[in-house]
Design an enzyme around this catalytic site. Structure first.
Site, PDB file in Angstrom:
ATOM      1  CG  ASP A   1      -2.028   1.046   1.065  1.00  0.00           C
ATOM      2  OD1 ASP A   1      -2.472   1.298  -0.059  1.00  0.00           O
ATOM      3  OD2 ASP A   1      -2.408   1.644   2.084  1.00  0.00           O
TER       4      ASP A   1
ATOM      5  CB  CYS B   1     -16.456  -4.407 -16.333  1.00  0.00           C
ATOM      6  SG  CYS B   1     -15.403  -4.152 -14.890  1.00  0.00           S
TER       7      CYS B   1
ATOM      8  CB  CYS C   1     -21.796  -4.257 -15.214  1.00  0.00           C
ATOM      9  SG  CYS C   1     -22.139  -3.811 -13.506  1.00  0.00           S
TER      10      CYS C   1
ATOM     11  CB  CYS D   1     -18.879   0.405  -9.573  1.00  0.00           C
ATOM     12  SG  CYS D   1     -18.093   0.407 -11.195  1.00  0.00           S
TER      13      CYS D   1
ATOM     14  CB  CYS E   1     -20.056   7.222  -7.396  1.00  0.00           C
ATOM     15  SG  CYS E   1     -18.963   8.386  -6.566  1.00  0.00           S
TER      16      CYS E   1
ATOM     17  CB  CYS F   1     -17.024   5.528   0.417  1.00  0.00           C
ATOM     18  SG  CYS F   1     -18.449   5.310  -0.663  1.00  0.00           S
TER      19      CYS F   1
ATOM     20  CB  CYS G   1     -17.867   2.062  -6.340  1.00  0.00           C
ATOM     21  SG  CYS G   1     -16.321   2.377  -5.490  1.00  0.00           S
TER      22      CYS G   1
ATOM     23  CB  CYS H   1     -18.657  -5.309  -7.670  1.00  0.00           C
ATOM     24  SG  CYS H   1     -17.811  -6.325  -8.887  1.00  0.00           S
TER      25      CYS H   1
END
Ligand code: B12
Ligand code: SF4
Length: 393
Positions: free
Chosen positions: A140, A194, A197, A200, A204, A247, A250, A254
């Site tokens: 990260d 994806c 679709c 997401c 938002c 949050c 999104c 999925c």
């Protein structure tokens, strides 16, 4: 490629599983550079557009971040490991309980950085013990683009919300990487699933996606509530609702999440003190209480003042007069971040005469220009409202 390299690659899957990872893959700097969407150039565009907001560290370490071969030129292979944090229940249900804080799923257990780093180090030690290769571990905070690396390593693909999606774990994966001088056999990158679709993008609350696969972090609630150090711009305060830390919207919508299994969440040690606590409880936190309550969780990283800024926005969004006195107590807080949002929240829960009474005792002593501006704005709105009411009356 040596026979030993093939042997290590085979063992890697078992080692990763033993250490609590749910997926593992191997890629190279060359395969990363060959991704069809050219991740290094995408980073350049992201920074040029200012999408990183005040995360200055992204720009500062851009050269190293855009290519693992620049970060560590000896790198020959990159092992990407992923751990699922799929929740047991619908993480969006809390959004219908405005008096409680919505803390995003990833923040509810022990800090994943610590857990993943320790697991990755153990994995790296096993690789180093079987080869003469050097290894370096990253989670990260290192200048490395973990999502396109994971995509190149075949763990999944970057979805339209920009996070890595997997056919087996949906959108709920943490990622970490090990760079090594060993040349290991690559796992194959998989395509984008994806399809048409757009769930997401559509959900938002702050319209943070200028286009599919592109996030303007400055509009994302995760950025605003966690990374952003200043006052949260007015246009985002109501859409934030009760999302006090991060949050999940999104991610949670999925469709690939239906294959995710929640059992491994327990390994991140979900803790009762991060289980969406009542706002009334959080409004009384001083620095010491904040540190004690959130020690060892990702939440401690914002520090108490930014956290209280977020709690006050959620409190204002309840529009509940019962919170008036708890909010009013924050008007004299030492932090201007907290005082400013206390003014905003008070204007939403209290009647105009209470706001004016508080202004008489507090606003006249306010020295911070931005907090004064909040007072001026809210008092002008309250005045405008009572003028229009008397005009109607
Ligand atoms: C900065 C950062 C943030 C910022 C910015 C996020 C972002 N999208 O850039 C903020 C604070 C907003 C954030 C939020 C979150 N984050 Co964050 N974050 C990071 C960090 C440190 C760097 C990400 C980065 O490099 N961004 C730079 C830009 C250029 O990347 P990008 O948006 O992904 O852009 C790519 C796409 O545009 C793509 N692209 C461009 N065009 C096209 C076209 C097509 C067709 C395709 C397929 C792709 C594509 O190319 C770009 C490069 O890959 C990583 C850790 C790391 N070291 O990688 C964690 C990381 C991405 N975050 C993570 C998490 C969990 C979150 C949150 C879910 C936390 C939360 N619940 O609140 C949210 C999700 C919000 C979201 N929708 O992205 C995880 C994601 C795991 C996963 N499965 O992907 C990571 C990997 C941390 C980790 N070690 O696990 N984060
Ligand atoms: S995390 Fe929330 S605010 Fe950020 S892009 Fe996803 S849905 Fe939008």
């Amino acid at each position: 490629m040596s026979a030993q390299a093939g042997f290590i690659a085979e063992r890697l899957v078992r080692w990763a599983d033993e250490l609590g990872f749910d997926a593992v893959g191997i890629t190279t700097p060359e395969a990363f550079r060959a991704l069809p969407y050219d991740a290094p150039s995408a980073l350049d565009r992201y920074i040029a557009a200012g999408h990183h907001g005040d995360m200055a560290w992204m720009e500062l370490h851009r050269e190293r971040r855009r290519d693992p071969g620049t970060l560590w030129p000896e790198t020959r292979s990159i092992i990407v490991a992923a751990a699922s944090y799929a929740p047991e229940a619908d993480p969006l249900a809390i959004l219908h309980e405005p008096h409680r804080a919505a803390l995003s799923v990833y923040a509810r257990g022990k800090d994943y950085h610590d857990i993943l780093k320790s697991r990755l180090k153990q994995l790296a030690r096993r690789i180093a013990a079987e080869t003469d290769a050097d290894v370096k571990v990253f989670v990260d905070t290192a200048p490395l683009m973990e999502k396109p690396l994971a995509a190149a390593a075949g763990i999944g693909w970057q979805g339209k919300h920009t996070n890595l999606v997997s056919r087996t774990h949906g959108s709920w994966l943490f990622l970490g990487a090990i760079l090594t001088t060993a040349l290991l056999p690559e796992t194959r990158s998989r395509g984008d699933h994806c399809g048409s679709c757009t769930r997401c993008l559509d959900i938002c609350p702050t319209r943070a996606f200028p286009a599919p696969y592109t996030l303007d972090a400055r509009r994302c609630i995760a950025y605003l509530t966690i990374e952003h150090q200043g006052h949260i711009p007015r246009e985002f305060r109501e859409p934030i609702g009760n999302r006090v830390f991060g949050c999940d919207d999104c991610l949670a919508v999925c469709p690939w999440n239906k294959f995710a299994v929640a059992s491994r969440e327990a390994r991140f040690g979900a803790r009762p003190e991060t289980d969406n606590p009542p706002l009334a409880e959080l409004l009384t936190l001083d620095d010491a209480a904040f540190r004690t309550r959130f020690a060892g969780t990702p939440i401690k990283r914002t520090g108490r003042d930014r956290f209280m800024r977020n709690v006050l926005i959620a409190a204002g969004n309840t529009r509940d007069p019962a919170l008036t006195s708890l909010i009013a107590q924050c008007l004299t807080d030492a932090s201007p971040l907290v005082r400013a949002m206390a003014v905003w929240a008070l204007a939403r829960v209290a009647p105009a005469d209470t706001l004016r009474a508080e202004a008489n005792t507090q606003a006249r002593y306010e020295t911070d220009a931005q907090v004064r501006a909040e007072w001026d704005f809210e008092l002008t709105c309250a005045q405008g409202l009572s003028d229009s009411k008397s005009a109607i009356g």
